[in-house]
Design an enzyme around this catalytic site. Structure first.
Site, PDB file in Angstrom:
ATOM      1  N   ARG A  39       0.849  -1.184   0.000  1.00 46.54           N
ATOM      2  CA  ARG A  39       0.000   0.000   0.000  1.00 46.54           C
ATOM      3  C   ARG A  39       0.888   1.240   0.000  1.00 46.54           C
ATOM      4  O   ARG A  39       1.959   1.246   0.629  1.00 46.54           O
ATOM      5  CB  ARG A  39      -0.893   0.032   1.242  1.00 46.54           C
ATOM      6  CG  ARG A  39      -2.058  -0.916   1.205  1.00 46.54           C
ATOM      7  CD  ARG A  39      -3.116  -0.497   0.177  1.00 46.54           C
ATOM      8  NE  ARG A  39      -4.242  -1.417   0.135  1.00 46.54           N
ATOM      9  CZ  ARG A  39      -4.367  -2.441  -0.725  1.00 46.54           C
ATOM     10  NH1 ARG A  39      -3.439  -2.666  -1.621  1.00 46.54           N
ATOM     11  NH2 ARG A  39      -5.441  -3.212  -0.697  1.00 46.54           N
ATOM     12  N   HIS A  74      -0.907   0.450  -9.654  1.00 47.60           N
ATOM     13  CA  HIS A  74      -1.618  -0.497  -8.758  1.00 47.60           C
ATOM     14  C   HIS A  74      -2.193  -1.675  -9.561  1.00 47.60           C
ATOM     15  O   HIS A  74      -3.404  -1.907  -9.579  1.00 47.60           O
ATOM     16  CB  HIS A  74      -2.722   0.231  -7.965  1.00 47.60           C
ATOM     17  CG  HIS A  74      -3.154  -0.553  -6.740  1.00 47.60           C
ATOM     18  ND1 HIS A  74      -3.508   0.038  -5.551  1.00 47.60           N
ATOM     19  CD2 HIS A  74      -3.293  -1.886  -6.526  1.00 47.60           C
ATOM     20  CE1 HIS A  74      -3.847  -0.887  -4.670  1.00 47.60           C
ATOM     21  NE2 HIS A  74      -3.722  -2.074  -5.244  1.00 47.60           N
TER      22      HIS A  74
END
Ligand code: NDP
Ligand code: OXD
Length: 309
Positions: free
Chosen positions: A224, A272
């Site tokens: 993350r 991502h």
């Protein structure tokens, strides 16, 4: 009983069709279409709008569409005392391993640099390193981290892992807790972050942590964006302590246009995409939990709220 799907990335119809393709009679709605909010017992969410879960008074399960659940805990308006689940899927783990392996090999053989050189018609041979030269430090030796280790070890990489609690596996050493962190970091010539984002791991990739890596180490963050203290990375690269980084995740996504990471020659960026939940592969486990709710039996892939992952 019914399921509501909440996500804002334009993939609601794709997911709804995937559910109905495998379970044609399933009462599944997406949150933007008319549905009885009272009927909904399960919300399947990915970066849902804050407050959207408050519309469902009979919610019994909040399920993440992915492996991470950080965005669910960050929503303080979510109904508490509702079971939270996440995805644990062999395809998701295999995809992550393939991505990380690709990045590591690109780094060892300077392939990304040659791509830039080709654009400039520049012939500049560089020294490369070998698999045997590297120890891959997997920060977060969980579902994805252990799968990654097991795909790297047969290729000849040395691997060390780091977890919260002590655990033993046959083929590589897993350090744990604050006590094991320094030993783990000192060996890791390539650090791969695969931690969940929790209060304990927020900005764990800061100057203090990264300074303990060997000089010239490489960072891969596929967990993350919140794990990385973003403003501390470039000075560590520019000083030569780190040789570069490949980042798939960012504090703010999409990465802002003016962010210095875009233009840094030693930082590689992907949007991502390291590993993305595949509807064909994960619909079954999500629906299984819906039926478990119906039967009032314990759910699978639950998350421990006290740990936050
Ligand atoms: P797991 O929960 O299976 O594994 C997490 C690991 O991190 C465990 O080994 C756990 O330790 C360790 N850990 C947690 N907190 C700490 C801590 N404070 N100190 C040390 N170790 C800690 O998660 P997954 O492997 O399934 O997924 C990891 C993360 O990857 C997800 O949360 C998600 O954010 C990210 N992800 C990113 C994707 C992408 O495309 N970029 C795709 C999929 C996931 P212990 O074993 O002791 O519990
Ligand atoms: C996940 C992700 O958590 O895609 O599954 O990041």
């Amino acid at each position: 009983m019914a399921i509501v799907l909440i996500r804002q990335d334009g993939k609601l119809d794709l997911w709804k069709n995937a559910f109905l393709g495998q379970y044609p009679d399933l009462p599944v709605f997406h949150y933007e279409e008319p549905h009885s909010t009272e009927e909904v017992t399960m919300a399947i969410v990915w970066k849902h709008p804050e407050g959207s879960l408050t519309h469902y008074p009979n919610l019994q399960c909040i399920a993440s569409f992915g492996a991470g659940v950080d965005f669910i805990f960050e929503d303080n308006t979510r109904p508490k005392n509702v079971t939270i689940t996440r995805v644990i899927d062999p395809a998701l783990a295999a995809d992550m391993s393939e991505y990380v392996l690709g990045v590591i090999l690109m780094y060892l053989k300077n392939l990304d640099t040659y791509r830039q050189d080709q654009a400039n018609k520049s012939w500049r041979p560089k020294a490369y390193t070998r698999i045997a030269d590297h120890t891959i430090g997997i920060m977060g030796a969980g579902t994805l981290g252990i799968t990654l280790a097991n795909s790297l070890l047969p290729l000849g990489f040395k691997v060390v892992g780091w977890s919260r609690e002590a655990k033993e596996v046959e083929n590589f050493k897993i350090y744990h807790g604050q006590g094991g962190k320094t030993n783990f970091l000192r060996q890791s010539t390539i650090l791969v972050c695969l931690l969940p984002l929790t209060d304990a791991t927020k900005e764990i990739l800061d100057k203090e942590t990264l300074s303990q890596l060997p000089k010239g180490a490489y960072l891969i963050n596929v967990a993350r964006g919140g794990h990385l203290a973003e403003n501390q990375l470039i000075p560590l690269i520019d000083s030569g302590h780190l040789s570069g980084a490949c980042l798939d995740v960012f504090q703010q996504e999409p990465l802002e246009e003016g962010h210095p990471f875009w233009d840094h020659p030693k930082i590689k960026i992907t949007p991502h995409v390291a590993s993305v939940s595949d509807p064909a592969s994960v619909v079954h486990q999500l629906v299984e939990n819906y039926y478990r709710l119906e039967k009032k039996v314990p759910l699978v892939n639950t998350v421990d709220p006290s740990r936050g992952y």
